[in-house]
Design a protein around this motif. Structure first.
Motif, PDB file in Angstrom:
ATOM      1  N   TRP A   1     -19.338  10.261   1.343  1.00 51.36           N
ATOM      2  CA  TRP A   1     -19.054   8.878   1.720  1.00 51.36           C
ATOM      3  C   TRP A   1     -19.541   8.614   3.132  1.00 51.36           C
ATOM      4  O   TRP A   1     -19.756   9.549   3.909  1.00 51.36           O
ATOM      5  CB  TRP A   1     -17.576   8.545   1.550  1.00 51.36           C
TER       6      TRP A   1
ATOM      7  N   ASP B   1      -2.356  -1.248   3.910  1.00 54.33           N
ATOM      8  CA  ASP B   1      -3.329  -1.276   2.821  1.00 54.33           C
ATOM      9  C   ASP B   1      -4.717  -0.842   3.272  1.00 54.33           C
ATOM     10  O   ASP B   1      -5.723  -1.275   2.716  1.00 54.33           O
ATOM     11  CB  ASP B   1      -3.344  -2.652   2.128  1.00 54.33           C
TER      12      ASP B   1
ATOM     13  N   CYS C   1      -2.180  -6.956  -3.597  1.00 60.38           N
ATOM     14  CA  CYS C   1      -1.749  -8.104  -2.793  1.00 60.38           C
ATOM     15  C   CYS C   1      -2.950  -9.016  -2.513  1.00 60.38           C
ATOM     16  O   CYS C   1      -3.994  -8.545  -2.053  1.00 60.38           O
ATOM     17  CB  CYS C   1      -1.143  -7.587  -1.485  1.00 60.38           C
TER      18      CYS C   1
ATOM     19  N   GLY D   1       0.333   6.295   4.894  1.00 63.05           N
ATOM     20  CA  GLY D   1       1.018   5.442   5.870  1.00 63.05           C
ATOM     21  C   GLY D   1       2.123   4.614   5.239  1.00 63.05           C
ATOM     22  O   GLY D   1       3.230   4.513   5.794  1.00 63.05           O
TER      23      GLY D   1
ATOM     24  N   ARG E   1      -4.191  16.976   0.470  1.00 62.92           N
ATOM     25  CA  ARG E   1      -3.698  15.582   0.517  1.00 62.92           C
ATOM     26  C   ARG E   1      -2.821  15.228  -0.668  1.00 62.92           C
ATOM     27  O   ARG E   1      -1.827  14.516  -0.527  1.00 62.92           O
ATOM     28  CB  ARG E   1      -4.878  14.601   0.541  1.00 62.92           C
TER      29      ARG E   1
ATOM     30  N   GLY F   1      -9.173  14.193  13.445  1.00 57.55           N
ATOM     31  CA  GLY F   1      -8.173  14.375  12.395  1.00 57.55           C
ATOM     32  C   GLY F   1      -6.864  13.684  12.742  1.00 57.55           C
ATOM     33  O   GLY F   1      -5.789  14.259  12.582  1.00 57.55           O
TER      34      GLY F   1
ATOM     35  N   ASP G   1      -4.317   2.784   8.831  1.00 51.05           N
ATOM     36  CA  ASP G   1      -5.734   2.398   8.897  1.00 51.05           C
ATOM     37  C   ASP G   1      -5.932   0.890   8.910  1.00 51.05           C
ATOM     38  O   ASP G   1      -6.948   0.408   9.412  1.00 51.05           O
ATOM     39  CB  ASP G   1      -6.495   2.986   7.699  1.00 51.05           C
TER      40      ASP G   1
ATOM     41  N   ILE H   1      -6.063  17.879   4.860  1.00 52.44           N
ATOM     42  CA  ILE H   1      -5.731  17.001   5.979  1.00 52.44           C
ATOM     43  C   ILE H   1      -4.975  17.830   7.030  1.00 52.44           C
ATOM     44  O   ILE H   1      -4.161  18.688   6.679  1.00 52.44           O
ATOM     45  CB  ILE H   1      -4.925  15.776   5.488  1.00 52.44           C
ATOM     46  N   ASN H   2      -5.296  17.597   8.295  1.00 52.46           N
ATOM     47  CA  ASN H   2      -4.604  18.270   9.403  1.00 52.46           C
ATOM     48  C   ASN H   2      -3.354  17.483   9.771  1.00 52.46           C
ATOM     49  O   ASN H   2      -3.435  16.267   9.985  1.00 52.46           O
ATOM     50  CB  ASN H   2      -5.477  18.264  10.661  1.00 52.46           C
TER      51      ASN H   2
ATOM     52  N   GLY I   1      -6.132  10.042  11.968  1.00 54.18           N
ATOM     53  CA  GLY I   1      -5.823   8.760  11.319  1.00 54.18           C
ATOM     54  C   GLY I   1      -4.436   8.742  10.689  1.00 54.18           C
ATOM     55  O   GLY I   1      -3.616   7.852  10.958  1.00 54.18           O
ATOM     56  N   ALA I   2      -4.160   9.733   9.856  1.00 51.04           N
ATOM     57  CA  ALA I   2      -2.851   9.776   9.194  1.00 51.04           C
ATOM     58  C   ALA I   2      -1.762  10.151  10.190  1.00 51.04           C
ATOM     59  O   ALA I   2      -0.634   9.639  10.129  1.00 51.04           O
ATOM     60  CB  ALA I   2      -2.880  10.777   8.039  1.00 51.04           C
ATOM     61  N   ASN I   3      -2.104  11.021  11.137  1.00 50.31           N
ATOM     62  CA  ASN I   3      -1.093  11.401  12.142  1.00 50.31           C
ATOM     63  C   ASN I   3      -0.616  10.178  12.932  1.00 50.31           C
ATOM     64  O   ASN I   3       0.573  10.037  13.219  1.00 50.31           O
ATOM     65  CB  ASN I   3      -1.679  12.467  13.079  1.00 50.31           C
TER      66      ASN I   3
ATOM     67  N   LYS J   1      -0.216  -3.569  -8.331  1.00 56.03           N
ATOM     68  CA  LYS J   1       0.111  -4.823  -7.617  1.00 56.03           C
ATOM     69  C   LYS J   1      -0.840  -4.979  -6.437  1.00 56.03           C
ATOM     70  O   LYS J   1      -0.587  -4.466  -5.334  1.00 56.03           O
ATOM     71  CB  LYS J   1       1.552  -4.760  -7.087  1.00 56.03           C
TER      72      LYS J   1
ATOM     73  N   GLY K   1       0.828  -1.209   0.000  1.00 56.65           N
ATOM     74  CA  GLY K   1       0.000   0.000   0.000  1.00 56.65           C
ATOM     75  C   GLY K   1       0.857   1.251   0.000  1.00 56.65           C
ATOM     76  O   GLY K   1       1.738   1.403   0.846  1.00 56.65           O
TER      77      GLY K   1
ATOM     78  N   GLU L   1       1.637  -1.282  -4.572  1.00 55.92           N
ATOM     79  CA  GLU L   1       0.371  -0.535  -4.513  1.00 55.92           C
ATOM     80  C   GLU L   1      -0.586  -1.091  -5.557  1.00 55.92           C
ATOM     81  O   GLU L   1      -0.221  -1.290  -6.708  1.00 55.92           O
ATOM     82  CB  GLU L   1       0.666   0.958  -4.772  1.00 55.92           C
ATOM     83  N   GLN L   2      -1.843  -1.286  -5.143  1.00 54.34           N
ATOM     84  CA  GLN L   2      -2.812  -1.882  -6.073  1.00 54.34           C
ATOM     85  C   GLN L   2      -3.229  -0.950  -7.208  1.00 54.34           C
ATOM     86  O   GLN L   2      -3.534  -1.410  -8.311  1.00 54.34           O
ATOM     87  CB  GLN L   2      -4.065  -2.328  -5.320  1.00 54.34           C
TER      88      GLN L   2
HETATM   89  C1  FAD Z   1     -12.610  13.048   5.204  1.00 56.32           C
HETATM   90  C2  FAD Z   1     -11.432  12.545   5.923  1.00 56.32           C
HETATM   91  C3  FAD Z   1     -10.687  13.476   6.573  1.00 56.32           C
HETATM   92  C4  FAD Z   1      -9.561  13.055   7.265  1.00 56.32           C
HETATM   93  N1  FAD Z   1      -8.832  14.009   7.876  1.00 56.32           N
HETATM   94  C5  FAD Z   1      -7.715  13.628   8.533  1.00 56.32           C
HETATM   95  C6  FAD Z   1      -6.901  14.621   9.129  1.00 56.32           C
HETATM   96  O1  FAD Z   1      -7.192  15.818   9.106  1.00 56.32           O
HETATM   97  N2  FAD Z   1      -5.760  14.194   9.761  1.00 56.32           N
HETATM   98  C7  FAD Z   1      -5.421  12.874   9.822  1.00 56.32           C
HETATM   99  O2  FAD Z   1      -4.399  12.540  10.409  1.00 56.32           O
HETATM  100  N3  FAD Z   1      -6.194  11.914   9.251  1.00 56.32           N
HETATM  101  C8  FAD Z   1      -7.320  12.259   8.600  1.00 56.32           C
HETATM  102  N4  FAD Z   1      -8.079  11.308   8.002  1.00 56.32           N
HETATM  103  C9  FAD Z   1      -7.680   9.887   8.078  1.00 56.32           C
HETATM  104  C10 FAD Z   1      -6.594   9.579   7.077  1.00 56.32           C
HETATM  105  O3  FAD Z   1      -6.970   9.996   5.800  1.00 56.32           O
HETATM  106  C11 FAD Z   1      -6.291   8.087   7.074  1.00 56.32           C
HETATM  107  O4  FAD Z   1      -6.113   7.660   8.399  1.00 56.32           O
HETATM  108  C12 FAD Z   1      -5.016   7.812   6.281  1.00 56.32           C
HETATM  109  O5  FAD Z   1      -5.170   8.204   4.948  1.00 56.32           O
HETATM  110  C13 FAD Z   1      -4.667   6.339   6.371  1.00 56.32           C
HETATM  111  O6  FAD Z   1      -3.540   6.091   5.598  1.00 56.32           O
HETATM  112  P1  FAD Z   1      -3.151   4.602   5.208  1.00 56.32           P
HETATM  113  O7  FAD Z   1      -1.940   4.728   4.375  1.00 56.32           O
HETATM  114  O8  FAD Z   1      -3.133   3.764   6.423  1.00 56.32           O
HETATM  115  O9  FAD Z   1      -4.393   4.062   4.359  1.00 56.32           O
HETATM  116  P2  FAD Z   1      -4.918   4.559   2.953  1.00 56.32           P
HETATM  117  O10 FAD Z   1      -4.755   6.012   2.798  1.00 56.32           O
HETATM  118  O11 FAD Z   1      -6.285   3.978   2.806  1.00 56.32           O
HETATM  119  O12 FAD Z   1      -3.931   3.867   1.912  1.00 56.32           O
HETATM  120  C14 FAD Z   1      -3.997   2.489   1.660  1.00 56.32           C
HETATM  121  C15 FAD Z   1      -3.294   2.221   0.342  1.00 56.32           C
HETATM  122  O13 FAD Z   1      -3.218   0.820   0.155  1.00 56.32           O
HETATM  123  C16 FAD Z   1      -3.642   0.492  -1.149  1.00 56.32           C
HETATM  124  N5  FAD Z   1      -4.165  -0.876  -1.097  1.00 56.32           N
HETATM  125  C17 FAD Z   1      -5.343  -1.303  -0.571  1.00 56.32           C
HETATM  126  N6  FAD Z   1      -5.458  -2.626  -0.677  1.00 56.32           N
HETATM  127  C18 FAD Z   1      -4.335  -3.066  -1.288  1.00 56.32           C
HETATM  128  C19 FAD Z   1      -3.864  -4.344  -1.667  1.00 56.32           C
HETATM  129  N7  FAD Z   1      -4.583  -5.461  -1.428  1.00 56.32           N
HETATM  130  N8  FAD Z   1      -2.675  -4.455  -2.280  1.00 56.32           N
HETATM  131  C20 FAD Z   1      -1.910  -3.342  -2.510  1.00 56.32           C
HETATM  132  N9  FAD Z   1      -2.315  -2.090  -2.188  1.00 56.32           N
HETATM  133  C21 FAD Z   1      -3.505  -1.959  -1.562  1.00 56.32           C
HETATM  134  C22 FAD Z   1      -4.689   1.536  -1.465  1.00 56.32           C
HETATM  135  O14 FAD Z   1      -4.901   1.665  -2.862  1.00 56.32           O
HETATM  136  C23 FAD Z   1      -4.069   2.775  -0.853  1.00 56.32           C
HETATM  137  O15 FAD Z   1      -3.180   3.416  -1.713  1.00 56.32           O
HETATM  138  C24 FAD Z   1      -9.209  11.680   7.311  1.00 56.32           C
HETATM  139  C25 FAD Z   1      -9.975  10.745   6.645  1.00 56.32           C
HETATM  140  C26 FAD Z   1     -11.081  11.157   5.965  1.00 56.32           C
HETATM  141  C27 FAD Z   1     -11.900  10.141   5.253  1.00 56.32           C
END
Ligand code: FAD
Length: 396
Positions: free
Chosen positions: A270, A158, A129, A15, A107, A301, A291, A46-47, A303-305, A127, A11, A34-35
């Motif tokens: 959503w 992911d 997984c 993150g 973002r 805000g 996530d 995003i904060n 999740g990403a932090n 790709k 992914g 990455e898929q």
């Molecule tokens: C409206 C909204 C506002 C937000 N605001 C904030 C904020 O202000 N501050 C903050 O910290 N967080 C915020 N968040 C949360 C934050 O966006 C998420 O917590 C963060 O993006 C998670 O990152 P991640 O890399 O774990 O997951 P994701 O961003 O979901 O990335 C996962 C990646 O994995 C890939 N993937 C999925 N399955 C597979 C597979 N089987 N094989 C290969 N690749 C795969 C996907 O395509 C994607 O690119 C917000 C979320 C939303 C919805």
């Protein structure tokens, strides 16, 4: 016991890229799978709060983050009918209080900045997984296109519907949280000057709330409008919507907000899902991050932090415990899981709190808001924003 030198990250979201950056800085060879057919993020804000700004300092990207960010001057609570500010938390002393600045950023800009910090030859798109399994001293991964990879350690980044998590632990997947959101961007110069300012504004009203702030150096206002809605089943993060539909969903929002909604040039909706809380993140040489491990509602805000904090801590544990990867991953989980779970729970209760159903609710919220910030030594904000993954990666 084989040591860790080759690491696969599944992914390339915020993150996964953060993990790749932090791990590469510790000398690991990292490949990201990455898929999606190409790297992209959706258009929204995003904060980035002080706790994870410390991650950017630690990996040498603080100047780049600063260059793409806007610096809000504070956080307000406003009445969404009258626009009146009930409370304001100025950010003027944030750096002194919490050890780093508070930023807001688009973002796509953040995702691009992170992806540029990883060699493009290490990021493999298209790709998906489909399987991950521990072998004797290594991890094997299979992808939907029939190819495979092998590594010493795999990190599932992911997202909320993580394939890595379901291979490791099964489970039912994310649940609808009962609230849905509209996400939109409006060009600032299309709005009257009194319509916005440099705060992160939180507008609360009967049954819903809106969060708005500048992105792209003030060229756009990013806003998210949240309300309760039973029975949402669509799992996409980005169902196309329209200004008319958004306005119709918030009939009690006041003039300020309706003008902002009316000026939106892009708008999607959503349903908010929360990750089923994974009882465990790690099995043998495979772990989860972001996530996939701890998806949370966006009310704080964080999740990403949390994912940025995870990334730093994971890289440190693996560096220190490269000779015994399963023990190092277990150490990472033991430090990160309690914190992420706490913020996850906080985000869930905050949703109820933000919807102003009565004057009593509002007064209670304002009281809590003030006490959260007042304490310089403890309290929710101190615990979230004051956390320093660099100092605390051992959980000390
Ligand atoms: C409206 C909204 C506002 C937000 N605001 C904030 C904020 O202000 N501050 C903050 O910290 N967080 C915020 N968040 C949360 C934050 O966006 C998420 O917590 C963060 O993006 C998670 O990152 P991640 O890399 O774990 O997951 P994701 O961003 O979901 O990335 C996962 C990646 O994995 C890939 N993937 C999925 N399955 C597979 C597979 N089987 N094989 C290969 N690749 C795969 C996907 O395509 C994607 O690119 C917000 C979320 C939303 C919805």
């Amino acid at each position: 016991m084989g040591s860790a030198s080759r690491i696969v990250v599944v992914g390339a979201g915020l993150g996964g890229l953060a993990a790749a950056i932090a791990l590469r800085r510790q000398g690991f060879e990292v490949q990201v799978y990455e898929q999606a057919p190409e790297l992209a993020e959706f258009g929204a804000g995003i904060n980035i709060s002080p706790n994870s700004v410390k991650f950017f300092h630690a990996v040498g990207l603080a100047d780049k983050l600063h260059a793409i960010s806007a610096e809000p001057i504070g956080l307000t609570w406003r009445d969404w009918g009258s626009g009146e500010i009930h409370n304001c938390l100025p950010f003027v002393d944030f750096e002194q209080r919490y050890g780093a600045k508070y930023y807001v950023v688009h973002r796509s800009d953040l995702h691009r900045m992170l992806s540029e910090a990883v060699p493009q030859s290490s990021i493999h798109v298209g790709k998906r997984c489909t399987n991950v399994e521990s072998r004797n001293g290594s991890v094997g991964l299979t992808f939907a296109d029939g190819t495979s990879a092998e590594a010493d350690v795999a990190v599932g980044c992911d997202g909320i519907r993580s394939a890595v998590r379901s291979h490791l632990f099964g489970g039912e997947g994310p649940r609808y949280a009962g609230t849905m959101c509209w996400r939109a961007l409006a060009p600032t110069d299309a709005l009257p000057k009194d319509c916005h300012d440099r705060h992160v504004n939180q507008w609360s009203g009967d049954g819903g709330f809106v969060i708005s702030y500048y992105v792209r150096q003030g060229q756009f206002i990013n806003f998210v409008c949240v309300r309760q809605q039973p029975g949402w089943t669509e799992q996409s993060w980005s169902v196309p919507s329209s200004v008319e539909e958004m306005l119709a969903a918030f009939p009690k929002a006041g003039d300020h907000l309706r003008r902002m909604m009316g000026a939106a040039t892009s708008c999607s909706k959503w349903g908010q899902f929360t990750g089923e809380h994974a009882a465990q993140w790690t099995r043998d040489r495979v772990t989860l991050l972001g996530d996939s491990a701890h998806a949370m509602l966006a009310t704080f805000g964080q999740g990403a932090n949390m994912a940025f904090e995870d990334a730093y801590v994971l890289a440190q544990w693996l560096r220190a415990g490269a000779d015994d990867p399963p023990a190092a991953l277990a150490g990472y989980e033991s430090v990160r899981k309690p914190r992420a779970t706490w913020v996850q729970q906080l985000s869930r209760t905050e949703v109820r709190f933000k919807k102003q159903a009565s004057t009593w609710d509002r007064l209670r919220r304002e009281y809590v808001f003030l006490t959260r910030h007042r304490s310089t030594t403890r309290g929710v904000y101190r615990s979230i924003f004051g956390y320093d993954p660099v100092k605390e990666w051992r959980g000390s």
